[in-house]
Design a protein around this motif. Structure first.
Motif, PDB file in Angstrom:
ATOM      1  N   GLN A 111      12.970  11.883  33.438  1.00  0.00           N
ATOM      2  CA  GLN A 111      13.181  10.372  33.392  1.00  0.00           C
ATOM      3  C   GLN A 111      13.274   9.987  31.951  1.00  0.00           C
ATOM      4  OE1 GLN A 111      14.406   8.038  35.837  1.00  0.00           O
ATOM      5  NE2 GLN A 111      14.818   9.883  36.666  1.00  0.00           N
ATOM      6  N   LYS A 112      13.463  11.090  30.937  1.00  0.00           N
ATOM      7  CA  LYS A 112      13.586  11.013  29.627  1.00  0.00           C
ATOM      8  C   LYS A 112      14.851  11.371  29.238  1.00  0.00           C
ATOM      9  CE  LYS A 112       8.908  11.686  28.979  1.00  0.00           C
ATOM     10  NZ  LYS A 112       7.617  12.686  28.398  1.00  0.00           N
ATOM     11  N   HIS A 113      15.508  11.181  28.061  1.00  0.00           N
ATOM     12  CA  HIS A 113      16.610  11.093  27.703  1.00  0.00           C
ATOM     13  C   HIS A 113      16.942  12.117  26.360  1.00  0.00           C
ATOM     14  CE1 HIS A 113      15.830   7.748  25.217  1.00  0.00           C
ATOM     15  NE2 HIS A 113      16.577   8.092  24.288  1.00  0.00           N
ATOM     16  N   VAL A 114      16.065  12.217  25.569  1.00  0.00           N
ATOM     17  CA  VAL A 114      16.435  13.042  24.377  1.00  0.00           C
ATOM     18  C   VAL A 114      16.357  14.710  24.548  1.00  0.00           C
ATOM     19  CG1 VAL A 114      15.597  13.673  22.102  1.00  0.00           C
ATOM     20  CG2 VAL A 114      15.550  11.160  22.612  1.00  0.00           C
ATOM     21  N   ILE A 115      17.174  15.241  24.100  1.00  0.00           N
ATOM     22  CA  ILE A 115      17.179  16.761  24.115  1.00  0.00           C
ATOM     23  C   ILE A 115      17.337  17.521  22.882  1.00  0.00           C
ATOM     24  CG2 ILE A 115      18.379  18.921  25.180  1.00  0.00           C
ATOM     25  CD1 ILE A 115      18.935  17.332  27.698  1.00  0.00           C
ATOM     26  N   ILE A 116      16.570  18.058  22.527  1.00  0.00           N
ATOM     27  CA  ILE A 116      16.626  18.779  20.980  1.00  0.00           C
ATOM     28  C   ILE A 116      17.296  19.975  21.210  1.00  0.00           C
ATOM     29  CG2 ILE A 116      15.235  19.722  19.438  1.00  0.00           C
ATOM     30  CD1 ILE A 116      12.807  18.117  20.163  1.00  0.00           C
ATOM     31  N   THR A 117      18.479  20.099  20.271  1.00  0.00           N
ATOM     32  CA  THR A 117      19.233  21.281  20.016  1.00  0.00           C
ATOM     33  C   THR A 117      19.254  21.697  18.635  1.00  0.00           C
ATOM     34  OG1 THR A 117      21.400  20.135  19.643  1.00  0.00           O
ATOM     35  CG2 THR A 117      20.499  20.589  21.974  1.00  0.00           C
ATOM     36  N   PHE A 118      19.956  22.924  18.191  1.00  0.00           N
ATOM     37  CA  PHE A 118      19.593  23.461  17.079  1.00  0.00           C
ATOM     38  C   PHE A 118      20.883  23.373  16.219  1.00  0.00           C
ATOM     39  CE2 PHE A 118      16.085  24.654  19.548  1.00  0.00           C
ATOM     40  CZ  PHE A 118      15.150  24.064  18.884  1.00  0.00           C
ATOM     41  N   GLU A 119      20.742  23.418  14.924  1.00  0.00           N
ATOM     42  CA  GLU A 119      21.924  23.584  13.946  1.00  0.00           C
ATOM     43  C   GLU A 119      22.502  24.858  14.323  1.00  0.00           C
ATOM     44  OE1 GLU A 119      20.692  22.814   9.880  1.00  0.00           O
ATOM     45  OE2 GLU A 119      20.006  20.523  10.263  1.00  0.00           O
ATOM     46  N   LYS A 120      23.886  24.904  14.302  1.00  0.00           N
ATOM     47  CA  LYS A 120      24.726  26.210  14.433  1.00  0.00           C
ATOM     48  C   LYS A 120      24.770  26.712  15.834  1.00  0.00           C
ATOM     49  CE  LYS A 120      24.341  28.137   9.797  1.00  0.00           C
ATOM     50  NZ  LYS A 120      23.963  29.109   8.833  1.00  0.00           N
ATOM     51  N   SER A 121      24.215  25.708  16.695  1.00  0.00           N
ATOM     52  CA  SER A 121      24.311  26.231  18.215  1.00  0.00           C
ATOM     53  C   SER A 121      25.435  25.658  18.783  1.00  0.00           C
ATOM     54  CB  SER A 121      23.121  25.396  19.071  1.00  0.00           C
ATOM     55  OG  SER A 121      23.683  24.047  18.941  1.00  0.00           O
ATOM     56  N   PHE A 122      25.748  26.723  19.868  1.00  0.00           N
ATOM     57  CA  PHE A 122      27.042  26.097  20.641  1.00  0.00           C
ATOM     58  C   PHE A 122      26.819  26.250  22.221  1.00  0.00           C
ATOM     59  CE2 PHE A 122      31.067  27.133  22.918  1.00  0.00           C
ATOM     60  CZ  PHE A 122      31.812  26.346  22.362  1.00  0.00           C
ATOM     61  N   HIS A 123      27.145  25.194  22.683  1.00  0.00           N
ATOM     62  CA  HIS A 123      26.889  25.043  24.256  1.00  0.00           C
ATOM     63  C   HIS A 123      27.968  24.640  24.873  1.00  0.00           C
ATOM     64  CE1 HIS A 123      22.620  25.452  23.357  1.00  0.00           C
ATOM     65  NE2 HIS A 123      22.724  24.651  22.433  1.00  0.00           N
ATOM     66  N   GLY A 124      29.266  24.508  24.470  1.00  0.00           N
ATOM     67  CA  GLY A 124      30.405  24.094  25.327  1.00  0.00           C
ATOM     68  C   GLY A 124      31.121  23.024  24.549  1.00  0.00           C
ATOM     69  N   ARG A 125      32.310  22.619  25.223  1.00  0.00           N
ATOM     70  CA  ARG A 125      33.336  21.739  24.713  1.00  0.00           C
ATOM     71  C   ARG A 125      33.543  20.346  25.694  1.00  0.00           C
ATOM     72  NH1 ARG A 125      35.903  23.457  19.852  1.00  0.00           N
ATOM     73  NH2 ARG A 125      35.744  25.476  19.835  1.00  0.00           N
ATOM     74  N   THR A 126      32.683  20.430  26.449  1.00  0.00           N
ATOM     75  CA  THR A 126      32.785  19.115  27.530  1.00  0.00           C
ATOM     76  C   THR A 126      31.855  18.185  26.851  1.00  0.00           C
ATOM     77  OG1 THR A 126      30.719  19.807  28.734  1.00  0.00           O
ATOM     78  CG2 THR A 126      33.009  20.126  29.912  1.00  0.00           C
ATOM     79  N   PHE A 127      31.863  16.779  27.168  1.00  0.00           N
ATOM     80  CA  PHE A 127      31.504  16.191  26.360  1.00  0.00           C
ATOM     81  C   PHE A 127      29.684  15.917  26.162  1.00  0.00           C
ATOM     82  CE2 PHE A 127      31.920  12.206  23.668  1.00  0.00           C
ATOM     83  CZ  PHE A 127      33.511  12.314  23.587  1.00  0.00           C
ATOM     84  N   GLY A 128      29.076  16.276  27.215  1.00  0.00           N
ATOM     85  CA  GLY A 128      27.572  16.516  27.036  1.00  0.00           C
ATOM     86  C   GLY A 128      27.380  17.760  26.086  1.00  0.00           C
ATOM     87  N   ALA A 129      28.088  18.686  26.516  1.00  0.00           N
ATOM     88  CA  ALA A 129      27.704  20.192  25.927  1.00  0.00           C
ATOM     89  C   ALA A 129      28.163  20.214  24.279  1.00  0.00           C
ATOM     90  CB  ALA A 129      28.464  21.260  26.445  1.00  0.00           C
ATOM     91  N   MET A 130      29.326  19.324  24.142  1.00  0.00           N
ATOM     92  CA  MET A 130      29.813  19.236  22.746  1.00  0.00           C
ATOM     93  C   MET A 130      28.835  18.357  21.709  1.00  0.00           C
ATOM     94  SD  MET A 130      33.220  17.298  21.515  1.00  0.00           S
ATOM     95  CE  MET A 130      33.228  15.913  22.462  1.00  0.00           C
ATOM     96  N   SER A 131      28.254  17.240  22.814  1.00  0.00           N
ATOM     97  CA  SER A 131      27.192  16.535  21.842  1.00  0.00           C
ATOM     98  C   SER A 131      26.005  17.416  21.591  1.00  0.00           C
ATOM     99  CB  SER A 131      27.029  15.299  22.622  1.00  0.00           C
ATOM    100  OG  SER A 131      28.108  14.681  22.724  1.00  0.00           O
ATOM    101  N   ALA A 132      25.903  18.222  22.483  1.00  0.00           N
ATOM    102  CA  ALA A 132      24.503  19.216  22.144  1.00  0.00           C
ATOM    103  C   ALA A 132      24.585  20.122  21.269  1.00  0.00           C
ATOM    104  CB  ALA A 132      24.138  19.790  23.443  1.00  0.00           C
ATOM    105  N   THR A 133      26.004  20.546  21.019  1.00  0.00           N
ATOM    106  CA  THR A 133      26.377  21.512  19.826  1.00  0.00           C
ATOM    107  C   THR A 133      25.922  21.143  18.577  1.00  0.00           C
ATOM    108  OG1 THR A 133      27.922  22.741  21.436  1.00  0.00           O
ATOM    109  CG2 THR A 133      28.488  22.977  19.217  1.00  0.00           C
ATOM    110  N   GLY A 134      25.536  22.147  17.714  1.00  0.00           N
ATOM    111  CA  GLY A 134      24.952  21.919  16.485  1.00  0.00           C
ATOM    112  C   GLY A 134      26.064  22.343  15.472  1.00  0.00           C
ATOM    113  N   GLN A 135      27.399  22.062  15.817  1.00  0.00           N
ATOM    114  CA  GLN A 135      28.371  22.543  14.658  1.00  0.00           C
ATOM    115  C   GLN A 135      29.288  21.401  14.598  1.00  0.00           C
ATOM    116  OE1 GLN A 135      30.059  26.459  15.089  1.00  0.00           O
ATOM    117  NE2 GLN A 135      28.720  26.744  16.666  1.00  0.00           N
ATOM    118  N   ASP A 136      29.597  20.663  13.279  1.00  0.00           N
ATOM    119  CA  ASP A 136      30.375  19.684  13.251  1.00  0.00           C
ATOM    120  C   ASP A 136      31.991  19.896  13.703  1.00  0.00           C
ATOM    121  OD1 ASP A 136      28.435  18.041  12.294  1.00  0.00           O
ATOM    122  OD2 ASP A 136      28.657  18.319  10.149  1.00  0.00           O
ATOM    123  N   LYS A 137      32.243  21.214  13.253  1.00  0.00           N
ATOM    124  CA  LYS A 137      33.758  21.310  13.297  1.00  0.00           C
ATOM    125  C   LYS A 137      34.026  21.418  14.786  1.00  0.00           C
ATOM    126  CE  LYS A 137      33.437  26.378  14.048  1.00  0.00           C
ATOM    127  NZ  LYS A 137      33.479  27.922  13.715  1.00  0.00           N
TER     128      LYS A 137
END
Ligand SMILES: *Cc1c(COP(=O)(O)O)cnc(C)c1O
Length: 386
Positions: A111-137
């Motif tokens: 029941q919390k919302h913040v998820i910490i992810t890392f710079e240069k990470s890659f988690h995928g291309r869907t909206f949530g996974a893209m938002s999680a991803t640590g790469q601007d490109k």
């Protein structure tokens, strides 16, 4: 002109067949495939046991949906969670989908919302996974993104400590950042994550989409760290090329994903599960994993002269997920030269080339690949502008 979207920078060869490590293009030229379809065909192309499993299943039942019980999914889930801190599996079709499931489960459970992810990470291309991803490109042009992902530098304990608060549902991490340049988690950082998660009641999501299924020399890469995941996500190597993803979660989270909470039509499809069951039967065997580690050591030995010569900056990674950091930002130039010489590779960022041979690669194939690398890497350095 092409009737496809132009969202991939495709190389101008088309691979028409493969067997083990060897693939062949439309002109009949053959290559050593050290991409494995980006860490997917871990058991090589056209592995006879997986071909047989798929053929048999294809004559029985292709699809039935999750309206019905599935002993085959149960069996695969058991194999995936055995001897881990995890107890349950949810099946889907890709890495991004597995991570979406993980994000939803972590938020609903805490029941919390913040998820910490890392710079240069890659988690995928869907909206949530893209938002999680640590790469601007990856995110360019798609904003505004989902809020509530907090991106901090990888292996930076102080940054992680100041990012983790009462609003934090989970930390989501790759043990080796695959797309981000084959960056390996530090021991001290691993210990700090474990401590912070325990102290603040934060869940730990380990994204093993690229590192999982024995790629790094253990079933899951986290097994070589002090991390104790609450959630693990899988995809790439799980089906050896048949699309399947999975999210594994701990016992405590069972109630959170009750009936109706989440789902997908194709998830755990009988064909996908038959392929993945055969993959895990083979790739989780101790003798198989021991061989992966032997091959890894052998490949590192073969690469040592290139490193010693100063032609490259570093060789990183674990098992058969290795990255060579070049002296120039010309990884794609080297990848092209390797392709011309009959070796398929994939870059990981501007200066790193990734070696992802099938785990079934032979020592002779490793020798061939290393000798190609020896001939092309120094020549790339000597011709590169300063
Ligand atoms: C490839 C990858 C993903 C995304 O998987 P898809 O199947 O392409 O959606 C997520 N996380 C990691 C670590 C990956 O390497």
């Amino acid at each position: 002109m092409t009737s496809l979207f132009n969202n991939y920078a495709r190389r101008p060869i088309s691979i028409v067949k493969g067997q083990g490590t060897i693939v062949e293009d439309q002109t009949g030229k053959s290559y050593l495939d050290f991409t494995s379809g980006i860490a997917v065909t871990n058991l090589g192309h056209a592995h006879p046991a997986i071909v047989e499993a798929l053929q048999k299943q294809s004559e029985k039942l292709w699809h039935i949906s999750n309206l019905f019980e599935s002993p085959a999914q149960e069996k695969l889930a058991e194999a995936l969670v055995a001897d881990t801190p995890l107890a349950h599996a949810f099946f889907c079709n890709s890495g991004a989908e597995a991570n979406e499931a993980a994000i939803k489960l972590a938020r609903k459970h805490t029941q919390k919302h913040v998820i910490i992810t890392f710079e240069k990470s890659f988690h995928g291309r869907t909206f949530g996974a893209m938002s999680a991803t640590g790469q601007d490109k990856v995110k360019q042009g798609f904003g505004p993104l989902l809020e509530s992902f907090r991106n901090v530098p990888f292996n930076d304990i102080e940054a992680l400590k100041s990012a983790a608060g009462d609003d934090t549902a989970a930390i989501m991490i790759e043990v080796i950042q695959g797309e981000g340049g084959v960056n390996v988690l530090d021991q001290a950082f691993s210990d700090a994550i474990k401590e912070i998660c325990e102290e603040k009641g934060i869940l730990l999501i380990v994204d093993e989409v690229q590192t999982g299924i024995s790629r790094t020399g253990t079933r899951y890469a986290y097994e070589q760290t002090s991390l104790k995941p609450d959630i693990v996500t899988l995809a790439k190597g799980l089906g050896n090329g048949f699309p399947i993803g999975a999210m594994l979660g701990s016992q405590e989270m069972f109630e959170t994903f009750g009936p109706g909470s989440h789902g997908t039509t194709f998830g755990g499809n009988p064909l996908a599960v038959s392929a993945a069951q055969k993959v895990t039967d083979i790739a989780f065997e101790k003798a198989f994993i021991d061989e992966v580690n032997e091959k890894s050591e052998y490949l590192l030995q073969l690469l040592q002269p290139i490193l010693d010569s100063g032609a490259v900056k570093a060789v990183r990674g674990k098992g058969l997920l290795l990255g060579i950091e070049c002296n120039t930002e010309d990884a794609s130039g080297i990848v092209q030269k390797a392709e011309n010489a009959g070796l398929l590779l994939v870059p990981a960022g501007p200066s790193v080339i990734r070696l992802l041979p099938p785990l079934t690669v032979t020592k002779q194939e490793l020798e061939q690949a290393a000798s190609i690398l020896k001939t092309i890497i120094p020549s790339t350095v000597s011709t590169a502008p300063e």
